[in-house]
Design an enzyme around this catalytic site. Sequence first.
Site, PDB file in Angstrom:
ATOM      1  N   TYR A 298       0.837  -1.193   0.000  1.00 33.87           N
ATOM      2  CA  TYR A 298       0.000   0.000   0.000  1.00 33.87           C
ATOM      3  C   TYR A 298       0.874   1.245   0.000  1.00 33.87           C
ATOM      4  CZ  TYR A 298       1.157   1.056   4.875  1.00 33.87           C
ATOM      5  OH  TYR A 298       1.838   1.382   6.024  1.00 33.87           O
ATOM      6  N   TYR A 326       9.125  -1.254   4.679  1.00 30.19           N
ATOM      7  CA  TYR A 326       8.535   0.046   5.001  1.00 30.19           C
ATOM      8  C   TYR A 326       9.352   1.143   4.336  1.00 30.19           C
ATOM      9  CZ  TYR A 326       6.307   3.664   7.887  1.00 30.19           C
ATOM     10  OH  TYR A 326       5.591   4.749   8.315  1.00 30.19           O
ATOM     11  N   PHE A 384       2.863   9.983   4.687  1.00 30.35           N
ATOM     12  CA  PHE A 384       3.488   9.403   3.490  1.00 30.35           C
ATOM     13  C   PHE A 384       4.175   8.129   3.952  1.00 30.35           C
ATOM     14  CE2 PHE A 384       6.871   8.198   0.765  1.00 30.35           C
ATOM     15  CZ  PHE A 384       6.618   8.689  -0.508  1.00 30.35           C
ATOM     16  N   GLU A 385       3.652   7.002   3.530  1.00 34.38           N
ATOM     17  CA  GLU A 385       4.327   5.735   3.826  1.00 34.38           C
ATOM     18  C   GLU A 385       3.946   4.709   2.780  1.00 34.38           C
ATOM     19  OE1 GLU A 385       3.239   4.455   7.755  1.00 34.38           O
ATOM     20  OE2 GLU A 385       1.185   3.968   7.209  1.00 34.38           O
ATOM     21  N   VAL A 386       4.923   3.891   2.453  1.00 36.11           N
ATOM     22  CA  VAL A 386       4.729   2.766   1.540  1.00 36.11           C
ATOM     23  C   VAL A 386       5.108   1.523   2.334  1.00 36.11           C
ATOM     24  CG1 VAL A 386       5.334   1.742  -0.674  1.00 36.11           C
ATOM     25  CG2 VAL A 386       5.385   4.232  -0.404  1.00 36.11           C
TER      26      VAL A 386
END
Length: 525
Positions: A298, A326, A384-386
């Site tokens: 995500y 992460y 903001f994170e993947v």
Amino acid sequence: MGSSFTSRALQLIGFPFSKRERSPMTSPKPLALRQFSPAIKFSLPSSSDSSGSSSSLSSASSFWMPRAKPPARSFRRLVPISWRLPVTKRQTAVLVCLFLAVLVWFSPPPSTWRRRDLPSTARLPIAKAVTVAPLPKHAPDPMRWLQHNSGDRHAVNLPKGLWSAMKQIRASSRPRAALISLVRNSELEGLVQSMRQLEHHWNRKYQYPWVFFNDEPFSEEFKRATQALTSAPCYYEVVPDAHWSLPDWIDEGRFMNSLEYLGAIGVGKGWMISYRHMCRWNSGFFYKHPRLQEFDWYWRVEPDVHFFCDINYDVFRFMQDNNMKYGFNMNILDDARSFPSLWSRTRSFINAHPELIHPDADLDWLLDPHNGGEYNNCQFFSNFEVGDLRYFRGAANEKYFDWLDRGGGFYYERFGDAPIHTLSVAMFVPKREIWFFRDVGYQHDINRHCPPHSAGRCSCEPTPIDENFYKLVPLESPQKKPDDTCIRQFLGGDWLKKREGWTQEGERAFGGDGYHGYELSGLEE
């Protein structure tokens, strides 16, 4: 004898004869001239009473006839006639090219090949994740992956024609990923801005689906406006009531007192009930939603944010191929008054479940040695994170969240998802599997990050690496700031080196904040 001599001479200079032509009693065959139509033929007169004349004319006939070609050697002769297909050379070439294209497409990425030490002077505006333990043999090389896979190599918006047929083939190897956003109907305008910029700079080339979450059903206006911004699929989901309500173990009276107290002392959004639900959902429930069960990755997108830079590689494929868990864009300080008991509860969890801590975990950068080893309040800015959804669904993260949730910190205090995600990945993930997306220009409210050396790719002015260090900490907060900025403590190494003769006390004596003595600013050429 004359006839035999003539025939032998012609044979010696390369004119073949059939058995019938060597017979002196055979009349000559009709001759076909090359320059005339095959229908126009003529015959030479023959004489039955002169064998020499017959032989001579037969030899002359052989001279004018086309020379017989030896049979061509072809693999088709080895194939039974019933199996042969009328395939032209051009069609064969196209089939070979298609086969080679498929072979190249499904070949392992260069990052998985046997590693070789290749000298490279290429400078990429991305800081490499710091490794605190020796790298495993054949570990992924993220920087090399970027060198081989930039230039939108894995984009799916290919031109129509031959490559459009490959689009469906490629879909099977794409990461199962989605862009997710928790947003209200009233935040449509802000979300439109965020979507428009991210689609323009990245997702129009990669077509990853959008998944929107709300605590109430989305309006038709919201659906029409968002779907019009992308050609990727859009899903509109409602958060279950059980994930957006006060748990039954929470004392409502104590909770209301907490709202009043945190609002009075100026903790950001400390008086908002919905904000507590949001922090709790983002910390431990978003990855449990049924819609996200079909995805492994995500990228969280908030309303009213800005994306400044073109991104020319597949972010999700980068995470997948390099075993990242992460990814973040800013590492900054948070207001410690929001979660005064977070570290003590985390420490008790570590003591209760030491077997869950990763052997290569690095918590040192989150602890302040000059403050009794307490948590320094650094956090990955989680708007903001993947991330890897499979990691968050794992047993270690789930137990940690349940431990904090049962303690009531989301409601008696104002636990945020940013420090919880930060402590979680620090405990359960080696630092080499955490990535700093320094090449992505991004802004959320007053916090803004723009990468260096990005002229022509980004529409923002480059910012120093420490730009957003303590912007979220109000002046009235009594917390002690760490000696080094959060991002420098995470990166370590040369990023912590100070200029000769500089002291933090000396800078503060002249009105500085004590964080301008580093040798590297992050803007070096």
